[in-house]
Design a protein around this motif. Structure first.
Motif, PDB file in Angstrom:
ATOM      1  N   LEU A   1     -32.244 -90.550 -19.521  1.00 50.36           N
ATOM      2  CA  LEU A   1     -32.824 -91.606 -18.687  1.00 50.36           C
ATOM      3  C   LEU A   1     -31.795 -91.912 -17.598  1.00 50.36           C
ATOM      4  CD1 LEU A   1     -34.351 -93.911 -21.459  1.00 50.36           C
ATOM      5  CD2 LEU A   1     -35.450 -92.041 -20.187  1.00 50.36           C
ATOM      6  N   GLY A   2     -31.852 -91.159 -16.509  1.00 50.26           N
ATOM      7  CA  GLY A   2     -30.840 -91.220 -15.462  1.00 50.26           C
ATOM      8  C   GLY A   2     -30.657 -92.596 -14.860  1.00 50.26           C
ATOM      9  N   PHE A   3     -31.720 -93.376 -14.799  1.00 47.53           N
ATOM     10  CA  PHE A   3     -31.652 -94.701 -14.189  1.00 47.53           C
ATOM     11  C   PHE A   3     -30.808 -95.680 -15.005  1.00 47.53           C
ATOM     12  CE2 PHE A   3     -35.464 -94.410 -16.773  1.00 47.53           C
ATOM     13  CZ  PHE A   3     -35.447 -95.583 -17.530  1.00 47.53           C
ATOM     14  N   LEU A   4     -30.465 -95.337 -16.250  1.00 45.79           N
ATOM     15  CA  LEU A   4     -29.618 -96.202 -17.074  1.00 45.79           C
ATOM     16  C   LEU A   4     -28.134 -95.839 -16.975  1.00 45.79           C
ATOM     17  CD1 LEU A   4     -31.840 -96.652 -20.252  1.00 45.79           C
ATOM     18  CD2 LEU A   4     -31.441 -98.272 -18.395  1.00 45.79           C
ATOM     19  N   ASP A   5     -27.823 -94.774 -16.232  1.00 49.27           N
ATOM     20  CA  ASP A   5     -26.443 -94.389 -15.920  1.00 49.27           C
ATOM     21  C   ASP A   5     -25.587 -94.135 -17.160  1.00 49.27           C
ATOM     22  OD1 ASP A   5     -24.666 -93.671 -13.941  1.00 49.27           O
ATOM     23  OD2 ASP A   5     -23.851 -95.694 -13.710  1.00 49.27           O
ATOM     24  N   GLY A   6     -26.178 -93.529 -18.184  1.00 48.69           N
ATOM     25  CA  GLY A   6     -25.451 -93.229 -19.406  1.00 48.69           C
ATOM     26  C   GLY A   6     -24.338 -92.212 -19.241  1.00 48.69           C
ATOM     27  N   ARG A   7     -24.368 -91.425 -18.169  1.00 50.71           N
ATOM     28  CA  ARG A   7     -23.315 -90.440 -17.907  1.00 50.71           C
ATOM     29  C   ARG A   7     -21.987 -91.089 -17.521  1.00 50.71           C
ATOM     30  NH1 ARG A   7     -24.503 -84.877 -15.846  1.00 50.71           N
ATOM     31  NH2 ARG A   7     -26.578 -84.423 -16.628  1.00 50.71           N
ATOM     32  N   LYS A   8     -22.063 -92.322 -17.056  1.00 50.35           N
ATOM     33  CA  LYS A   8     -20.848 -92.993 -16.607  1.00 50.35           C
ATOM     34  C   LYS A   8     -19.840 -93.034 -17.758  1.00 50.35           C
ATOM     35  CE  LYS A   8     -19.321 -97.057 -14.113  1.00 50.35           C
ATOM     36  NZ  LYS A   8     -19.739 -98.313 -13.507  1.00 50.35           N
ATOM     37  N   GLY A   9     -18.656 -92.544 -17.494  1.00 53.82           N
ATOM     38  CA  GLY A   9     -17.627 -92.468 -18.519  1.00 53.82           C
ATOM     39  C   GLY A   9     -17.638 -91.162 -19.290  1.00 53.82           C
ATOM     40  N   LEU A  10     -18.595 -90.287 -19.002  1.00 56.77           N
ATOM     41  CA  LEU A  10     -18.664 -88.972 -19.649  1.00 56.77           C
ATOM     42  C   LEU A  10     -18.431 -87.843 -18.644  1.00 56.77           C
ATOM     43  CD1 LEU A  10     -21.859 -89.554 -21.851  1.00 56.77           C
ATOM     44  CD2 LEU A  10     -19.476 -89.585 -22.633  1.00 56.77           C
ATOM     45  N   ASP A  11     -17.972 -88.206 -17.455  1.00 63.10           N
ATOM     46  CA  ASP A  11     -17.844 -87.246 -16.351  1.00 63.10           C
ATOM     47  C   ASP A  11     -16.973 -86.038 -16.668  1.00 63.10           C
ATOM     48  OD1 ASP A  11     -19.411 -89.020 -14.882  1.00 63.10           O
ATOM     49  OD2 ASP A  11     -17.670 -90.012 -14.004  1.00 63.10           O
ATOM     50  N   GLN A  12     -16.013 -86.192 -17.564  1.00 58.06           N
ATOM     51  CA  GLN A  12     -15.093 -85.096 -17.860  1.00 58.06           C
ATOM     52  C   GLN A  12     -15.697 -84.041 -18.783  1.00 58.06           C
ATOM     53  OE1 GLN A  12     -14.983 -88.231 -18.999  1.00 58.06           O
ATOM     54  NE2 GLN A  12     -13.663 -88.457 -20.768  1.00 58.06           N
ATOM     55  N   TYR A  13     -16.916 -84.287 -19.281  1.00 61.82           N
ATOM     56  CA  TYR A  13     -17.552 -83.363 -20.219  1.00 61.82           C
ATOM     57  C   TYR A  13     -18.702 -82.599 -19.561  1.00 61.82           C
ATOM     58  CZ  TYR A  13     -15.043 -86.523 -23.285  1.00 61.82           C
ATOM     59  OH  TYR A  13     -14.074 -87.295 -23.860  1.00 61.82           O
ATOM     60  N   ASP A  14     -18.947 -81.419 -20.075  1.00 55.83           N
ATOM     61  CA  ASP A  14     -20.096 -80.616 -19.664  1.00 55.83           C
ATOM     62  C   ASP A  14     -21.338 -81.234 -20.305  1.00 55.83           C
ATOM     63  OD1 ASP A  14     -21.963 -78.686 -19.038  1.00 55.83           O
ATOM     64  OD2 ASP A  14     -21.023 -77.101 -20.222  1.00 55.83           O
ATOM     65  N   ILE A  15     -22.220 -81.785 -19.489  1.00 54.04           N
ATOM     66  CA  ILE A  15     -23.428 -82.432 -19.993  1.00 54.04           C
ATOM     67  C   ILE A  15     -24.640 -81.572 -19.655  1.00 54.04           C
ATOM     68  CG2 ILE A  15     -24.930 -84.448 -19.853  1.00 54.04           C
ATOM     69  CD1 ILE A  15     -22.448 -86.106 -19.219  1.00 54.04           C
ATOM     70  N   CYS A  16     -25.435 -81.292 -20.676  1.00 45.96           N
ATOM     71  CA  CYS A  16     -26.684 -80.549 -20.499  1.00 45.96           C
ATOM     72  C   CYS A  16     -27.837 -81.434 -20.967  1.00 45.96           C
ATOM     73  CB  CYS A  16     -26.636 -79.255 -21.324  1.00 45.96           C
ATOM     74  SG  CYS A  16     -28.175 -78.320 -21.312  1.00 45.96           S
ATOM     75  N   SER A  17     -28.643 -81.864 -20.016  1.00 47.03           N
ATOM     76  CA  SER A  17     -29.867 -82.624 -20.311  1.00 47.03           C
ATOM     77  C   SER A  17     -31.048 -81.749 -19.930  1.00 47.03           C
ATOM     78  CB  SER A  17     -29.898 -83.933 -19.523  1.00 47.03           C
ATOM     79  OG  SER A  17     -28.812 -84.745 -19.881  1.00 47.03           O
ATOM     80  N   LEU A  18     -31.954 -81.506 -20.852  1.00 45.28           N
ATOM     81  CA  LEU A  18     -33.073 -80.605 -20.580  1.00 45.28           C
ATOM     82  C   LEU A  18     -34.183 -81.281 -19.785  1.00 45.28           C
ATOM     83  CD1 LEU A  18     -33.336 -78.688 -23.979  1.00 45.28           C
ATOM     84  CD2 LEU A  18     -31.985 -78.134 -21.927  1.00 45.28           C
ATOM     85  N   ILE A  19     -34.338 -82.593 -19.948  1.00 43.06           N
ATOM     86  CA  ILE A  19     -35.371 -83.361 -19.238  1.00 43.06           C
ATOM     87  C   ILE A  19     -34.696 -84.614 -18.703  1.00 43.06           C
ATOM     88  CG2 ILE A  19     -37.556 -84.611 -19.438  1.00 43.06           C
ATOM     89  CD1 ILE A  19     -38.113 -82.875 -21.969  1.00 43.06           C
ATOM     90  N   THR A  20     -34.936 -84.933 -17.430  1.00 39.30           N
ATOM     91  CA  THR A  20     -34.360 -86.152 -16.867  1.00 39.30           C
ATOM     92  C   THR A  20     -35.482 -86.993 -16.247  1.00 39.30           C
ATOM     93  OG1 THR A  20     -32.288 -85.029 -16.383  1.00 39.30           O
ATOM     94  CG2 THR A  20     -32.689 -87.080 -15.217  1.00 39.30           C
ATOM     95  N   TYR A  21     -35.434 -88.276 -16.550  1.00 38.09           N
ATOM     96  CA  TYR A  21     -36.359 -89.245 -15.950  1.00 38.09           C
ATOM     97  C   TYR A  21     -35.543 -90.196 -15.114  1.00 38.09           C
ATOM     98  CZ  TYR A  21     -39.855 -87.680 -19.339  1.00 38.09           C
ATOM     99  OH  TYR A  21     -40.736 -86.937 -20.093  1.00 38.09           O
TER     100      TYR A  21
END
Length: 180
Positions: free
Chosen positions: A160-180
Protein backbone atom coordinates in the motif's frame (compact mmCIF):
# COMPACT_ATOMS: atom_id res chain seq x y z
CA UNK A 1 -7.03 -33.65 -21.96
CA UNK A 2 -3.95 -31.41 -21.84
CA UNK A 3 -3.73 -27.95 -20.35
CA UNK A 4 -1.62 -25.11 -21.57
CA UNK A 5 0.73 -23.87 -18.86
CA UNK A 6 0.49 -20.20 -17.99
CA UNK A 7 3.83 -18.45 -17.62
CA UNK A 8 4.21 -16.72 -14.22
CA UNK A 9 4.66 -13.33 -15.90
CA UNK A 10 1.38 -13.76 -17.80
CA UNK A 11 -0.78 -13.95 -14.67
CA UNK A 12 -2.37 -10.65 -13.61
CA UNK A 13 -2.08 -11.06 -9.84
CA UNK A 14 -4.01 -7.86 -9.13
CA UNK A 15 -7.11 -9.36 -10.76
CA UNK A 16 -7.16 -11.99 -8.00
CA UNK A 17 -7.31 -9.44 -5.16
CA UNK A 18 -10.82 -8.57 -4.00
CA UNK A 19 -11.65 -5.26 -2.33
CA UNK A 20 -13.83 -5.55 0.77
CA UNK A 21 -15.14 -2.15 1.93
CA UNK A 22 -15.44 -1.32 5.62
CA UNK A 23 -13.50 -4.35 6.86
CA UNK A 24 -12.38 -4.80 9.59
CA UNK A 25 -13.90 -1.43 10.47
CA UNK A 26 -15.67 1.42 8.66
CA UNK A 27 -13.47 3.41 6.31
CA UNK A 28 -10.99 0.59 5.63
CA UNK A 29 -10.80 -0.93 2.14
CA UNK A 30 -9.46 -4.42 2.85
CA UNK A 31 -7.44 -6.20 0.15
CA UNK A 32 -8.57 -9.83 0.33
CA UNK A 33 -5.91 -12.27 -0.90
CA UNK A 34 -8.00 -15.43 -0.52
CA UNK A 35 -9.10 -15.47 -4.19
CA UNK A 36 -5.40 -15.49 -5.18
CA UNK A 37 -4.65 -18.28 -2.68
CA UNK A 38 -7.49 -20.39 -4.06
CA UNK A 39 -6.20 -20.10 -7.64
CA UNK A 40 -3.15 -22.35 -8.07
CA UNK A 41 -2.01 -20.49 -11.20
CA UNK A 42 -1.97 -17.16 -9.35
CA UNK A 43 -0.53 -18.44 -6.06
CA UNK A 44 2.15 -20.35 -7.98
CA UNK A 45 2.95 -17.30 -10.11
CA UNK A 46 3.46 -15.21 -6.97
CA UNK A 47 5.92 -17.75 -5.53
CA UNK A 48 7.65 -18.02 -8.93
CA UNK A 49 8.10 -14.23 -9.13
CA UNK A 50 9.56 -14.02 -5.63
CA UNK A 51 11.90 -16.92 -6.42
CA UNK A 52 13.02 -15.29 -9.66
CA UNK A 53 13.74 -12.00 -7.88
CA UNK A 54 15.66 -13.47 -4.91
CA UNK A 55 16.93 -16.76 -6.38
CA UNK A 56 20.51 -15.56 -6.90
CA UNK A 57 20.91 -13.98 -3.44
CA UNK A 58 21.95 -17.15 -1.57
CA UNK A 59 19.16 -16.80 0.99
CA UNK A 60 19.75 -19.10 3.98
CA UNK A 61 16.58 -18.34 5.97
CA UNK A 62 13.20 -16.79 5.34
CA UNK A 63 11.52 -15.00 8.23
CA UNK A 64 7.79 -14.33 8.25
CA UNK A 65 5.44 -12.95 10.87
CA UNK A 66 2.23 -14.78 11.59
CA UNK A 67 -0.05 -15.53 10.04
CA UNK A 68 -0.48 -14.58 6.38
CA UNK A 69 3.25 -14.13 5.84
CA UNK A 70 3.62 -17.85 6.57
CA UNK A 71 1.49 -18.66 3.52
CA UNK A 72 4.06 -17.19 1.12
CA UNK A 73 7.23 -17.79 3.14
CA UNK A 74 6.95 -21.56 3.54
CA UNK A 75 6.68 -22.51 -0.16
CA UNK A 76 9.27 -19.86 -1.07
CA UNK A 77 11.69 -21.29 1.51
CA UNK A 78 11.28 -24.73 -0.06
CA UNK A 79 11.81 -23.29 -3.53
CA UNK A 80 14.98 -21.42 -2.49
CA UNK A 81 16.35 -24.25 -0.32
CA UNK A 82 16.24 -22.01 2.76
CA UNK A 83 15.02 -22.47 6.32
CA UNK A 84 11.58 -21.14 7.22
CA UNK A 85 11.63 -19.15 10.48
CA UNK A 86 8.27 -18.23 12.02
CA UNK A 87 7.98 -15.00 14.02
CA UNK A 88 5.04 -15.10 16.39
CA UNK A 89 3.16 -13.24 19.08
CA UNK A 90 4.48 -13.67 22.65
CA UNK A 91 3.98 -17.06 24.27
CA UNK A 92 3.40 -18.98 21.02
CA UNK A 93 6.93 -20.40 20.60
CA UNK A 94 7.98 -23.20 22.99
CA UNK A 95 11.71 -22.43 23.48
CA UNK A 96 13.92 -19.44 24.29
CA UNK A 97 13.14 -16.44 22.10
CA UNK A 98 14.44 -13.10 20.95
CA UNK A 99 11.73 -10.50 21.51
CA UNK A 100 11.08 -7.09 20.02
CA UNK A 101 8.41 -4.63 21.12
CA UNK A 102 7.43 -1.90 18.70
CA UNK A 103 5.03 1.00 18.54
CA UNK A 104 1.73 0.82 16.69
CA UNK A 105 -0.56 3.67 15.80
CA UNK A 106 -2.50 3.03 19.02
CA UNK A 107 -0.29 1.16 21.48
CA UNK A 108 2.43 -1.41 21.00
CA UNK A 109 2.96 -5.00 19.93
CA UNK A 110 5.63 -7.63 20.49
CA UNK A 111 7.02 -10.33 18.22
CA UNK A 112 9.25 -13.29 19.10
CA UNK A 113 11.58 -15.69 17.27
CA UNK A 114 13.47 -18.73 18.60
CA UNK A 115 17.00 -17.73 19.62
CA UNK A 116 18.56 -20.58 17.62
CA UNK A 117 16.55 -20.00 14.42
CA UNK A 118 18.95 -17.52 12.82
CA UNK A 119 22.73 -17.42 13.13
CA UNK A 120 25.39 -14.77 12.48
CA UNK A 121 26.21 -14.82 8.78
CA UNK A 122 22.75 -15.96 7.68
CA UNK A 123 21.29 -14.11 4.69
CA UNK A 124 17.69 -13.37 5.56
CA UNK A 125 14.68 -12.70 3.36
CA UNK A 126 11.69 -11.18 5.16
CA UNK A 127 8.31 -12.15 3.67
CA UNK A 128 4.80 -10.88 4.35
CA UNK A 129 1.55 -10.65 2.45
CA UNK A 130 1.23 -6.88 2.90
CA UNK A 131 3.44 -3.85 3.40
CA UNK A 132 1.30 -1.10 4.93
CA UNK A 133 2.94 1.19 7.50
CA UNK A 134 5.98 -1.10 7.81
CA UNK A 135 5.76 -1.72 11.56
CA UNK A 136 5.72 -5.51 11.40
CA UNK A 137 8.53 -5.86 8.88
CA UNK A 138 10.69 -3.34 10.75
CA UNK A 139 10.17 -5.37 13.92
CA UNK A 140 11.24 -8.51 12.02
CA UNK A 141 14.34 -6.67 10.74
CA UNK A 142 15.22 -5.72 14.31
CA UNK A 143 14.80 -9.29 15.56
CA UNK A 144 16.94 -10.67 12.71
CA UNK A 145 19.66 -8.06 13.21
CA UNK A 146 19.90 -9.02 16.93
CA UNK A 147 21.34 -12.34 15.72
CA UNK A 148 24.11 -10.89 13.56
CA UNK A 149 22.42 -12.01 10.35
CA UNK A 150 22.23 -9.78 7.28
CA UNK A 151 19.02 -8.81 5.54
CA UNK A 152 19.10 -9.73 1.84
CA UNK A 153 15.67 -8.30 1.11
CA UNK A 154 11.96 -8.01 1.81
CA UNK A 155 9.17 -9.58 -0.24
CA UNK A 156 5.50 -8.56 -0.19
CA UNK A 157 2.55 -9.71 -2.24
CA UNK A 158 0.88 -6.29 -1.81
CA UNK A 159 2.27 -2.87 -0.98
CA UNK A 160 0.00 0.00 0.00
CA UNK A 161 2.32 2.70 -1.34
CA UNK A 162 0.24 5.58 -0.01
CA UNK A 163 1.06 4.49 3.57
CA UNK A 164 4.82 4.92 2.95
CA UNK A 165 5.79 1.63 4.61
CA UNK A 166 9.09 1.60 2.69
CA UNK A 167 10.34 4.53 4.72
CA UNK A 168 13.22 3.26 6.82
CA UNK A 169 13.67 0.16 4.62
CA UNK A 170 15.55 1.95 1.83
CA UNK A 171 18.76 -0.02 2.37
CA UNK A 172 17.03 -3.32 1.53
CA UNK A 173 16.02 -4.90 -1.76
CA UNK A 174 12.22 -4.70 -1.69
CA UNK A 175 10.07 -6.74 -4.05
CA UNK A 176 6.35 -5.95 -4.05
CA UNK A 177 4.33 -7.88 -6.62
CA UNK A 178 1.24 -5.62 -6.45
CA UNK A 179 1.21 -1.94 -5.49
CA UNK A 180 -1.81 0.22 -4.72
Amino acid sequence: MSETAIAPGDVDLKSYIQDVPDFPKPGILFKDITPLLSAPEAFGAAIDRFAAHFGEKDITAIIAAEARGFIFAAPLALRLGARFVPVRKPGKLPRDTHSFTYELEYGEDTLEMHTDAVQPGDKILLVDDLLATGGTVKACVSIAEQTGASIAGCAFLIELGFLDGRKGLDQYDICSLITY
